[in-house]
Write an enzyme that holds these catalytic residues in place. Structure first.
Site, short mmCIF file in Angstrom:
data_model
loop_
_atom_site.label_atom_id
_atom_site.label_comp_id
_atom_site.label_asym_id
_atom_site.label_seq_id
_atom_site.Cartn_x
_atom_site.Cartn_y
_atom_site.Cartn_z
N ASP A 24 43.97 65.77 28.59
CA ASP A 24 45.07 65.53 28.20
C ASP A 24 45.75 66.87 29.41
O ASP A 24 45.87 67.64 29.36
CB ASP A 24 45.44 65.63 27.46
N GLU A 85 44.84 61.32 30.74
CA GLU A 85 45.82 60.78 29.69
C GLU A 85 47.23 60.77 31.40
O GLU A 85 47.62 62.06 31.96
CB GLU A 85 46.99 61.36 28.79
N ASP A 161 44.84 70.31 21.66
CA ASP A 161 44.98 69.76 22.47
C ASP A 161 43.72 69.43 23.05
O ASP A 161 43.61 68.12 24.14
CB ASP A 161 45.13 71.52 23.33
#
Length: 214
Positions: A24, A85, A161
């Site tokens: 991410d 992502e 996260d």
């Protein structure tokens, strides 16, 4: 005359283990996670973050930190694929540029080890994990806790996260890599199996390198 032995069948491809690195992207905190998939079984190897808040405002230093840490993770866990992502198109232009660079550096680290990557939109990740493309980070984390056995993580403040990255890896597993065009060739793990002498060259030592703290 001895009976002819039939050759033993090769294991089914879908049952062979696969390690997926999920990322991410972030310019202050970047989440990452590694899962091992064997058939429908998913084991979480690790999930954590690269924390760059203490590195100041020098963006180049942060990009180097991302690149170095990604290589450490790749050399440690030998993932077969990277799932990452895509940047969210809802922030200002400067933030988008920085986020895009962070994502690009993570991809470049994977490609330097011949690891293919697949990019997923944030809504696709949320939908694949929770069933809703508008789910919150907290809802994603809750669903992952219900679905997977998660190892402990040191700081609760960075949990979301890390679980976001875990969701990206799990999304890739659910999609079986069929989201978009992939880049790269054979995996880093297979490359090292064929060229074991390259592991020492890549890490500076012939032994497995312990990951640095984020």
């Amino acid at each position: 005359m001895p009976a002819t032995q039939r050759p033993r069948p090769a294991p089914a491809v879908e049952l062979l283990p696969k390690i997926i690195l999920g990322v991410d992207p972030g310019t202050q905190i970047m989440g990452y996670a590694l899962i091992e998939v064997r058939g429908q079984r998913v084991d979480v190897l690790c999930y954590d973050v690269i924390n760059m808040k203490a590195l100041g405002s020098n963006h180049a230093v942060k990009l180097k930190r991302i690149f170095d840490r990604m290589l450490e993770l790749i050399d440690e866990y030998l993932p077969d694929e990277l799932a990452i992502e895509a940047p969210f198109f809802g922030v200002n232009v400067q933030s988008m540029l920085k986020l895009g660079r962070a994502q690009g550096v993570a991809i470049a680290a994977a490609l330097s080890r011949q690891i293919p990557y697949v990019e997923y939109a944030p809504t696709k990740v949320k939908q694949s994990v929770t069933g809703s493309g508008s789910a919150t980070k907290e809802q994603v984390a809750h669903m992952l806790r219900q679905t997977l056995t998660l190892p402990p993580i040191a700081e609760a403040s960075k949990f979301l996260d890390a679980t976001d990255a875990l969701a990206v890896a799990l999304c890739h597993h659910y999609m079986k890599g069929n989201n978009t065009t992939v880049s790269g060739g054979k995996s880093w793990g297979k490359f090292l199996a064929e060229n074991p002498e390259r592991l020492g060259a890549s890490t500076g030592t012939g032994k497995k390198k312990a990951p640095a703290k984020s």
